[in-house]
Design a protein around this motif. Structure first.
Motif, PDB file in Angstrom:
ATOM      1  N   SER A 231      62.808  62.671  68.348  1.00  0.00           N
ATOM      2  CA  SER A 231      62.812  62.436  66.895  1.00  0.00           C
ATOM      3  C   SER A 231      63.118  63.693  66.114  1.00  0.00           C
ATOM      4  O   SER A 231      63.626  63.625  64.997  1.00  0.00           O
ATOM      5  CB  SER A 231      61.453  61.933  66.428  1.00  0.00           C
ATOM      6  N   PHE A 232      62.804  64.852  66.716  1.00  0.00           N
ATOM      7  CA  PHE A 232      63.090  66.089  66.004  1.00  0.00           C
ATOM      8  C   PHE A 232      64.574  66.414  66.060  1.00  0.00           C
ATOM      9  O   PHE A 232      65.119  66.999  65.135  1.00  0.00           O
ATOM     10  CB  PHE A 232      62.304  67.253  66.625  1.00  0.00           C
ATOM     11  N   PRO A 235      67.989  63.388  64.131  1.00  0.00           N
ATOM     12  CA  PRO A 235      68.491  63.499  62.752  1.00  0.00           C
ATOM     13  C   PRO A 235      69.289  64.782  62.549  1.00  0.00           C
ATOM     14  O   PRO A 235      70.265  64.808  61.787  1.00  0.00           O
ATOM     15  CB  PRO A 235      67.211  63.520  61.909  1.00  0.00           C
ATOM     16  N   LEU A 236      68.885  65.857  63.243  1.00  0.00           N
ATOM     17  CA  LEU A 236      69.609  67.115  63.131  1.00  0.00           C
ATOM     18  C   LEU A 236      71.030  66.961  63.658  1.00  0.00           C
ATOM     19  O   LEU A 236      71.996  67.431  63.043  1.00  0.00           O
ATOM     20  CB  LEU A 236      68.853  68.182  63.922  1.00  0.00           C
ATOM     21  N   THR A 270      63.600  74.517  67.577  1.00  0.00           N
ATOM     22  CA  THR A 270      62.885  73.628  66.652  1.00  0.00           C
ATOM     23  C   THR A 270      61.957  72.691  67.388  1.00  0.00           C
ATOM     24  O   THR A 270      60.774  72.555  67.044  1.00  0.00           O
ATOM     25  CB  THR A 270      63.901  72.794  65.859  1.00  0.00           C
ATOM     26  N   ARG A 274      57.628  72.397  67.237  1.00  0.00           N
ATOM     27  CA  ARG A 274      56.849  71.293  66.681  1.00  0.00           C
ATOM     28  C   ARG A 274      56.365  70.292  67.705  1.00  0.00           C
ATOM     29  O   ARG A 274      55.548  69.434  67.392  1.00  0.00           O
ATOM     30  CB  ARG A 274      57.680  70.566  65.616  1.00  0.00           C
TER      31      ARG A 274
ATOM     32  N   ASN B 145      61.063  63.207  62.385  1.00  0.00           N
ATOM     33  CA  ASN B 145      62.452  63.456  61.981  1.00  0.00           C
ATOM     34  C   ASN B 145      62.528  64.580  60.959  1.00  0.00           C
ATOM     35  O   ASN B 145      63.372  65.475  61.044  1.00  0.00           O
ATOM     36  CB  ASN B 145      63.062  62.202  61.341  1.00  0.00           C
ATOM     37  N   HIS B 147      60.332  66.966  60.277  1.00  0.00           N
ATOM     38  CA  HIS B 147      59.978  68.271  60.860  1.00  0.00           C
ATOM     39  C   HIS B 147      61.158  68.881  61.584  1.00  0.00           C
ATOM     40  O   HIS B 147      61.441  70.080  61.460  1.00  0.00           O
ATOM     41  CB  HIS B 147      58.814  68.122  61.853  1.00  0.00           C
ATOM     42  N   GLY B 148      61.861  68.062  62.365  1.00  0.00           N
ATOM     43  CA  GLY B 148      63.017  68.564  63.099  1.00  0.00           C
ATOM     44  C   GLY B 148      64.070  69.138  62.156  1.00  0.00           C
ATOM     45  O   GLY B 148      64.603  70.228  62.367  1.00  0.00           O
ATOM     46  N   MET B 149      64.349  68.384  61.069  1.00  0.00           N
ATOM     47  CA  MET B 149      65.352  68.853  60.107  1.00  0.00           C
ATOM     48  C   MET B 149      64.898  70.114  59.400  1.00  0.00           C
ATOM     49  O   MET B 149      65.624  71.104  59.325  1.00  0.00           O
ATOM     50  CB  MET B 149      65.616  67.770  59.062  1.00  0.00           C
ATOM     51  N   GLU B 151      62.504  72.364  60.067  1.00  0.00           N
ATOM     52  CA  GLU B 151      62.294  73.529  60.925  1.00  0.00           C
ATOM     53  C   GLU B 151      63.618  74.227  61.218  1.00  0.00           C
ATOM     54  O   GLU B 151      63.683  75.452  61.273  1.00  0.00           O
ATOM     55  CB  GLU B 151      61.644  73.060  62.234  1.00  0.00           C
ATOM     56  N   THR B 152      64.688  73.430  61.375  1.00  0.00           N
ATOM     57  CA  THR B 152      65.995  74.021  61.681  1.00  0.00           C
ATOM     58  C   THR B 152      66.689  74.546  60.437  1.00  0.00           C
ATOM     59  O   THR B 152      67.287  75.625  60.463  1.00  0.00           O
ATOM     60  CB  THR B 152      66.895  72.972  62.351  1.00  0.00           C
TER      61      THR B 152
END
Lengths: 302, 205
Positions: A231-232, A235-236, A270, A274, B145, B147-149, B151-152
């Motif tokens: 999930s982290f 989206p990236l 990242t 987290r 989601n 957090h991932g965005m 943090e980066t």
């Protein structure tokens, strides 16, 4: 007669025991099935109470709702485990953590995975690979339960050997993708706890990434991620690789493999920040039609 | 399904250089069905503090009204502006008052301290346990989601326009992978000169 020890216990008023050996006292106390405490030495015995060497604990039976008793009317403490039904838990699956990621490019594919193996809150190893090179042009990355992943790889290796024997050619990436889907579906009703991502170059030399669920449904996608940190990362990747929600189409160029490797490194940093199951190191494989190159980068070990 | 996921929602607050931004989606749903795409989840408390409330819509509206009331009464009695840190504490106490029958909201507070101009960020769980950060806070149904965005994409000391872009991209990419969030977004950037608010054009699904 000689008495070695004198214990006065407060079991019932009519069973005060004198002059018994230690074992006899133990046995008589065990017969009460925990109705009183075991003898505890009272070091503060003063002159008046010097013959009292125990501290007694009163077990009030009248307040107990469900008292069970044996024939001697000794009450048994049940703790709800002998008379009432209760569920024993056993799960054949365990989640060993980790994150895997694969991104396809014009003529390459990048497959990456962290190297941590965990069980619950414990780290079992900081250096276990989740990547498995199946052919010169295909790499399988799997997260989930390690034993299922290892077994799946063995089965795939064998089936690939059979294919190469029968067809006298190496398996191409789309064929491997189909075979993996079929292999997973064989265990439809007791699945492999493996979340797979397959990366490689197809027979035309273009990068290919396939994403799977646990029972073999698969699809060719521009990129894919699986595991605890998916999930982290997804989206990236949507934003950076597929350029979603962006208005700068005129600046868009095809990414080179080294740029994608940098993006993958950032992504794992990242996820390592987290997600507690992701960290230690990330192993990145870059696949082109000429073969596979590997890099390993350290991550935070916390 | 958890009560906090009944209506859906997503929220980010992020700190920049002498500015702070807060962004949220604008979907209101009843489980899978979307009912509105203009539901307000970020509320301006005073000229330098915003609160974002994610969770059950009914509690979002109730808590924002009770909060405004307590803030206005404070300003009336004290004769001075409430600082963001104090406001965060007021919210935390309000939620803990309902410890054994809580409001189902997970708020985030974003503000600019009037005297020092420094950004202030805090996030809380539904019973008021606060966390104070200096980079960003997220809340809602798609926190992984977001957090991932964040943090980066986060870098320290971003200017107003950069902060807006970062917040917008992080929010849009995060909510596009969540069925319960999205259907439009709104971003507010608080600076010492005022608040800049913009609506986001995103996928309407």
């Amino acid at each position: 007669h000689q008495h070695k020890h004198t214990y006065t216990t407060n079991i019932k008023a009519d069973t005060i025991i004198h002059s018994m050996s230690y074992l006899q006292v133990q046995r008589s106390l065990q017969n009460t099935n925990g109705a009183t405490a075991l003898p505890i030495h009272n070091t503060e015995s003063n002159g008046i109470n010097s013959n009292k060497h125990t501290i007694s604990v009163n077990y009030d039976k009248s307040t107990d709702e469900q008292t069970l008793s044996d024939d001697n009317n000794n009450h048994i403490i049940d703790h709800g485990v002998t008379q009432n039904p209760y569920e024993r838990g056993f799960s054949p699956y365990e989640f060993n953590g980790g994150t895997v990621l694969a991104i396809s490019g014009k003529d390459y594919a990048v497959v990456a995975a962290d190297t941590r193996l965990s069980s619950g809150y414990e780290i079992l190893s900081r250096n276990v690979t989740k990547l498995h090179q199946l052919t010169n042009t295909t790499v399988l990355a799997s997260a989930g339960c390690k034993t299922d992943v290892d077994q799946l790889r063995s089965v795939l290796d064998i089936r690939m050997q059979m294919y190469e024997h029968d067809n006298r050619k190496n398996m191409s990436t789309p064929s491997v993708a189909q075979m993996l889907g079929n292999t997973l579906y064989y265990k439809r009703f007791f699945p492999y706890y493996a979340f797979n991502v397959l990366g490689g170059v197809d027979h035309e030399g273009k990068g290919a990434v396939y994403s799977y669920d646990a029972i073999g449904s698969f699809e060719r996608t521009p990129f894919s991620a699986a595991g605890s940190g998916q999930s982290f990362l997804i989206p990236l990747m949507d934003n950076v690789i597929s350029h979603k929600n962006r208005c700068d189409e005129e600046n868009r160029v095809d990414l080179q493999s080294d740029e994608v490797v940098e993006i993958v490194k950032d992504a794992f940093v990242t996820a390592g920040e987290r997600d507690i199951y992701t960290g230690d190191a990330v192993q990145i494989m870059v696949i082109t039609k000429d073969g596979v190159t590997e890099h390993v980068y350290r991550l935070k070990a916390d | 399904m958890s009560i906090l996921e009944y209506n859906g929602g997503a929220m980010i607050a992020m700190a920049g250089k002498d500015c702070v931004g807060i962004a949220s989606d604008t979907r209101l749903g009843i489980q899978a069905m979307t009912v509105a795409c203009d539901f307000q989840k970020t509320f301006q408390i005073n000229s330098n503090t915003f609160v974002g409330l994610a969770g059950l819509a009914s509690d979002v509206q109730t808590v924002s009204e009770v909060l405004k009331f307590r803030h206005d009464l404070y300003e009336l009695r004290e004769g001075r502006k409430m600082t963001p840190r104090v406001f965060s504490n007021v919210l935390s106490n309000l939620l803990y008052e309902k410890r054994f029958g809580p409001y189902f909201v997970e708020p985030i507070v974003a503000g600019l301290d009037a005297k020092t101009g420094k950004p202030f960020l805090s996030g809380m769980d539904l019973i008021g346990a606060p966390v104070f950060t200096d980079d960003y806070v997220v809340s809602g149904t798609c926190t992984a989601n977001l957090h991932g965005m964040c943090e980066t994409l986060y870098r320290p000391d971003m200017e107003v326009e950069e902060l807006f872009e970062t917040l917008a991209q992080a929010l849009l990419a995060g909510v596009d992978r969540d069925a319960l969030s999205g259907w439009g977004g709104v971003v507010h950037i608080i600076t010492k000169d005022g608040v800049i608010s913009r609506e986001l054009k995103g996928r309407q699904d």
